[in-house]
Design a protein around this motif. Structure first.
Motif, PDB file in Angstrom:
ATOM      1  N   ARG A   2       0.866  -1.186   0.000  1.00  0.00           N
ATOM      2  CA  ARG A   2       0.000   0.000   0.000  1.00  0.00           C
ATOM      3  C   ARG A   2       0.897   1.228   0.000  1.00  0.00           C
ATOM      4  NH1 ARG A   2      -4.096   1.220   4.017  1.00  0.00           N
ATOM      5  NH2 ARG A   2      -5.075   2.300   2.276  1.00  0.00           N
ATOM      6  N   VAL A   3       0.750   2.053  -1.031  1.00  0.00           N
ATOM      7  CA  VAL A   3       1.654   3.183  -1.227  1.00  0.00           C
ATOM      8  C   VAL A   3       0.857   4.485  -1.275  1.00  0.00           C
ATOM      9  CG1 VAL A   3       3.274   4.270  -2.815  1.00  0.00           C
ATOM     10  CG2 VAL A   3       3.368   1.803  -2.441  1.00  0.00           C
ATOM     11  N   LEU A   4       1.310   5.464  -0.506  1.00  0.00           N
ATOM     12  CA  LEU A   4       0.736   6.805  -0.555  1.00  0.00           C
ATOM     13  C   LEU A   4       1.609   7.642  -1.474  1.00  0.00           C
ATOM     14  CD1 LEU A   4      -1.528   8.588   0.774  1.00  0.00           C
ATOM     15  CD2 LEU A   4       0.287   9.466   2.246  1.00  0.00           C
ATOM     16  N   ALA A   5       1.055   8.111  -2.576  1.00  0.00           N
ATOM     17  CA  ALA A   5       1.803   8.910  -3.539  1.00  0.00           C
ATOM     18  C   ALA A   5       1.547  10.388  -3.272  1.00  0.00           C
ATOM     19  CB  ALA A   5       1.389   8.561  -4.961  1.00  0.00           C
ATOM     20  N   ALA A   6       2.601  11.116  -2.956  1.00  0.00           N
ATOM     21  CA  ALA A   6       2.483  12.555  -2.741  1.00  0.00           C
ATOM     22  C   ALA A   6       2.405  13.243  -4.098  1.00  0.00           C
ATOM     23  CB  ALA A   6       3.680  13.061  -1.951  1.00  0.00           C
ATOM     24  N   LEU A   7       1.257  13.834  -4.413  1.00  0.00           N
ATOM     25  CA  LEU A   7       1.035  14.491  -5.697  1.00  0.00           C
ATOM     26  C   LEU A   7       1.090  16.003  -5.508  1.00  0.00           C
ATOM     27  CD1 LEU A   7      -1.892  12.315  -7.122  1.00  0.00           C
ATOM     28  CD2 LEU A   7       0.530  12.255  -7.787  1.00  0.00           C
ATOM     29  N   LEU A 110       3.791  13.797   6.866  1.00  0.00           N
ATOM     30  CA  LEU A 110       3.116  12.995   5.838  1.00  0.00           C
ATOM     31  C   LEU A 110       3.379  11.508   6.036  1.00  0.00           C
ATOM     32  CD1 LEU A 110       1.489  13.011   3.133  1.00  0.00           C
ATOM     33  CD2 LEU A 110       3.701  12.968   1.974  1.00  0.00           C
ATOM     34  N   LEU A 111       4.647  11.145   6.211  1.00  0.00           N
ATOM     35  CA  LEU A 111       4.988   9.736   6.353  1.00  0.00           C
ATOM     36  C   LEU A 111       4.400   9.134   7.625  1.00  0.00           C
ATOM     37  CD1 LEU A 111       6.465   7.226   5.414  1.00  0.00           C
ATOM     38  CD2 LEU A 111       8.567   8.144   6.402  1.00  0.00           C
ATOM     39  N   ASP A 112       4.472   9.872   8.727  1.00  0.00           N
ATOM     40  CA  ASP A 112       3.917   9.365   9.985  1.00  0.00           C
ATOM     41  C   ASP A 112       2.414   9.114   9.867  1.00  0.00           C
ATOM     42  OD1 ASP A 112       6.414   9.525  11.046  1.00  0.00           O
ATOM     43  OD2 ASP A 112       6.050  11.311  12.258  1.00  0.00           O
ATOM     44  N   LYS A 113       1.719  10.036   9.213  1.00  0.00           N
ATOM     45  CA  LYS A 113       0.277   9.869   9.028  1.00  0.00           C
ATOM     46  C   LYS A 113      -0.014   8.690   8.109  1.00  0.00           C
ATOM     47  CE  LYS A 113      -3.911  12.548   8.035  1.00  0.00           C
ATOM     48  NZ  LYS A 113      -4.451  13.891   7.678  1.00  0.00           N
ATOM     49  N   GLY A 118      -1.876   2.760   7.779  1.00  0.00           N
ATOM     50  CA  GLY A 118      -1.656   1.429   7.245  1.00  0.00           C
ATOM     51  C   GLY A 118      -0.908   1.358   5.935  1.00  0.00           C
ATOM     52  N   PHE A 119      -0.340   2.485   5.481  1.00  0.00           N
ATOM     53  CA  PHE A 119       0.454   2.455   4.248  1.00  0.00           C
ATOM     54  C   PHE A 119       1.857   1.928   4.552  1.00  0.00           C
ATOM     55  CE2 PHE A 119      -2.856   5.494   3.208  1.00  0.00           C
ATOM     56  CZ  PHE A 119      -3.166   5.165   1.895  1.00  0.00           C
TER      57      PHE A 119
END
Length: 375
Positions: A2-7, A110-113, A118-119
């Protein structure tokens, strides 16, 4: 994963997210709203994280077919990055807000959140490479395109946060290829100009921004003998190595240009002198972040003190208090307290620290500005 992409709304982050999707990851896009001025728009190619950028990020997410959210991090941004920027200049130092944004926002808030939700990782459009060593640890390296390399501003993140980061553009040989890939994918940001300057100073007038926040504080500009050669509206607006905008009332006796040698916040004074006074032999730094085990003995390396500066051969020593003393080869000049110092072995990032002072040789070039560093 699961990846969060910072756009961000630019072409780099959009293509990075697309590559994460192609790799089979479960990708969610998020745009960080960092400005408290909701009607802010970019001026030409300046700035980032504006309302216009949020719209571009949403359209990119739609093309990629991934969920999209906007996270309001403006308060955290103001309290950390902007506050640090103002405090550092007020103390006579020269900060790099992109370094602080990576430290406090992108790879902290951002990363901590993201981890809390669950990312497994955060994906960004930075140009840097991550390589895995034989023992499974991850190393930060320069990107394949030296002109776009951003390892310098990423070095502050440290190994723990690097372990949860993805930089899919690290192997891209040129920005032109990134734009071509974006166009082929149907991303409307393929021709969007790059952002530059400081994102929260969208008009590019850094001195005007500082003056609006810190107020006018008239003072003297003096030469190395202490003779007054000009005046200023605030010593905080100057940085070591600066030549333009000094408006000196008295020319140098030899007719040669003069540069800022020191900023003295307590006296509200700026010291200017000849170019050769800017030469540096030793750089001192603290607040070190290491990607490799720390050794007490001399460490042969290359150091870089500006985001787009040339690396210089050096020998670094870790002192008993954890600070660094770095003897540098010829060619380094105009180094200001507050700048980020990054150590390399070839393309590999060894560590990062914040400059506290410099020496030309056995004696200091200038005294360290009074007052402790803002946190």
């Amino acid at each position: 994963m699961r990846v969060l992409a910072a756009l961000s709304g630019g072409v780099d982050s959009a293509v990075a997210a697309a590559r994460a999707v192609d790799a089979g990851h479960d990708v969610v896009g998020v745009h960080m709203a960092l400005s408290r001025t909701r009607d802010q728009f970019r001026t030409g190619s300046r700035g980032c994280c504006s309302i216009e950028d949020a719209g571009d990020a949403r359209r990119a997410a739609d093309v990629l077919g991934i969920p999209y959210y906007v996270w309001d991090l403006s308060e955290r941004f103001e309290e950390t990055v902007v506050a640090d920027f103002l405090a550092e200049y007020e103390a006579g130092r020269t900060p790099n807000p992109c370094v602080r944004c990576n430290e406090h926002i992108k790879f902290s808030a951002l990363l901590d959140k993201a981890v809390a939700l669950g990312f497994d990782a955060v994906c960004t459009g930075h140009y840097a490479r991550i390589e895995v060593d034989a023992d499974g640890s991850r190393a930060l390296h320069r990107s394949a395109d030296p002109a776009k390399d951003q390892s310098y501003v990423l070095a502050v993140m440290g190994p723990e946060r690097l372990a949860r980061s993805m930089f899919p553009l690290g192997d891209v040989p040129s920005k032109e290829q990134t734009r071509a890939e974006a166009a082929a994918r149907g991303l409307s940001v393929s021709a969007k100009p790059d952002s530059y300057d400081i994102c929260f100073v969208a008009d590019g007038d850094t001195q005007g921004f500082l003056r609006s926040r810190l107020g006018e504080r008239p003072g003297e500009i003096v030469d190395t003998a202490g003779e007054v050669v000009g005046t200023h509206d605030g010593a905080y607006a100057y940085t070591v190595g600066q030549r333009r905008g000094l408006a000196l009332g008295r020319p140098a006796p030899d007719g040669k240009p003069r540069y800022v040698l020191a900023v003295e916040p307590v006296r509200n004074r700026v010291v200017v002198g000849p170019a050769d006074e800017l030469e540096v032999a030793v750089v001192e730094a603290d607040r070190a972040v290491w990607f490799t085990p720390v050794t007490r003995g001399p460490l042969a390396c290359a150091v870089q003190v500006r985001a787009h500066g040339a690396p210089v051969e050096a020998t670094a020593s870790v002192l008993d208090d954890g600070s660094l003393s770095v003897a540098v080869g010829p060619g380094l000049r105009g180094v200001a307290p507050g700048q980020s110092l990054v150590l390399y072995a070839g393309t590999r990032v060894l560590g990062q620290a914040t400059v506290t002072g410099t020496r030309r040789g056995a004696s200091p070039v200038r005294p360290a500005p009074a007052g402790g560093r803002a946190s």
